[in-house]
Enzyme design. Structure first.
Site, PDB file in Angstrom:
ATOM      1  N   ASP A 131     -12.635   0.787 -18.372  1.00 47.74           N
ATOM      2  CA  ASP A 131     -10.599   0.937 -18.412  1.00 47.74           C
ATOM      3  C   ASP A 131      -9.971   0.250 -19.418  1.00 47.74           C
ATOM      4  OD1 ASP A 131     -10.954   1.913 -15.991  1.00 47.74           O
ATOM      5  OD2 ASP A 131     -10.125   0.492 -14.743  1.00 47.74           O
ATOM      6  N   ASP A 146      -8.784   8.559 -15.033  1.00 50.75           N
ATOM      7  CA  ASP A 146      -7.681   7.776 -14.255  1.00 50.75           C
ATOM      8  C   ASP A 146      -7.178   8.958 -14.388  1.00 50.75           C
ATOM      9  OD1 ASP A 146      -9.518   5.913 -13.236  1.00 50.75           O
ATOM     10  OD2 ASP A 146      -8.338   4.285 -14.013  1.00 50.75           O
TER      11      ASP A 146
END
Length: 216
Positions: A131, A146
């Protein structure tokens, strides 16, 4: 008739091709962005872009999207495999352009994060997702996969509220009467003539419903 029979097959091929292309674009963008982040961000402080609107901050997530369920990495990976299999199976009924885009976004995002689960440390089905995107006043760091999954969820919710089905129909279409196969293509059945008082073909119907005694 040959053209009518070929049209559903052509629409299905178009929908499958579009879904695969959307998923491939998302998967490629997610993989390239993660490779760039892993190459440039380790050992550096978070990078602020657009006057702090976006912050690049490398983290490794063992859970689902936005850091949910960090203790169930393997379970989440198996669930994602099931979601991907369901999307592929459902794609055979695709006719709606909006559903095609939604499932393409969902498939690409799911495959992007599943790749991390399978091939990154600490091991198979236990890999941590890369991330790197952080927004102001947003508590989680996320990635392009995401974001794609979130956009797909919003689009699917809108389609569900509108009643649009995967095959492109709506409840209104389902309630419409089926066309009469005995009529020529494009023709509309004529309404019954006014003044017919009885069933078509009977004496009462041909005389406009007049009293049979009055004509004697």
């Amino acid at each position: 008739m040959a053209v009518d029979n070929a049209r559903p097959g052509a629409r299905r091929i178009w929908a499958l091709t579009t879904m695969i292309c959307v998923a491939a674009v998302i998967l490629a963008a997610d993989a390239i962005s993660k490779a760039q982040v892993l190459d440039r961000l380790p050992g550096h402080p978070p990078v602020r872009l657009l006057d702090g609107l976006i912050t690049l901050d490398l983290t490794f997530n063992a859970g689902a999207a936005f850091g949910v369920g960090t203790s169930y990495t393997a379970v989440i990976a198996l669930i994602v495999c099931g979601v991907i299999a369901y999307i592929i199976r459902t794609a055979r009924r695709l006719r709606s352009p909006a559903w095609t885009i939604a499932l393409g976004l969902l498939l690409g995002g799911a495959m992007g994060n599943l790749g991390d689960r399978l091939f990154r440390a600490p091991g198979l089905f236990r890999g941590r997702v890369v991330d790197w995107i952080n927004l102001p006043h947003f508590p989680w760091t996320f990635n392009l996969a995401d974001a794609s999954i979130t956009c797909a969820a919003v689009l699917i919710a809108i389609l569900a509220l509108r009643g649009t089905r995967i095959d492109g129909t709506t409840p209104a279409h389902a309630a419409a009467p089926a066309p009469d196969p005995n009529l020529p293509s494009g023709s509309v059945p004529s309404p019954p003539a006014k003044g017919l008082g009885g069933p078509q073909g009977t004496q009462e119907g041909t005389r406009g419903g007049t009293d049979p005694l009055a004509s004697r």
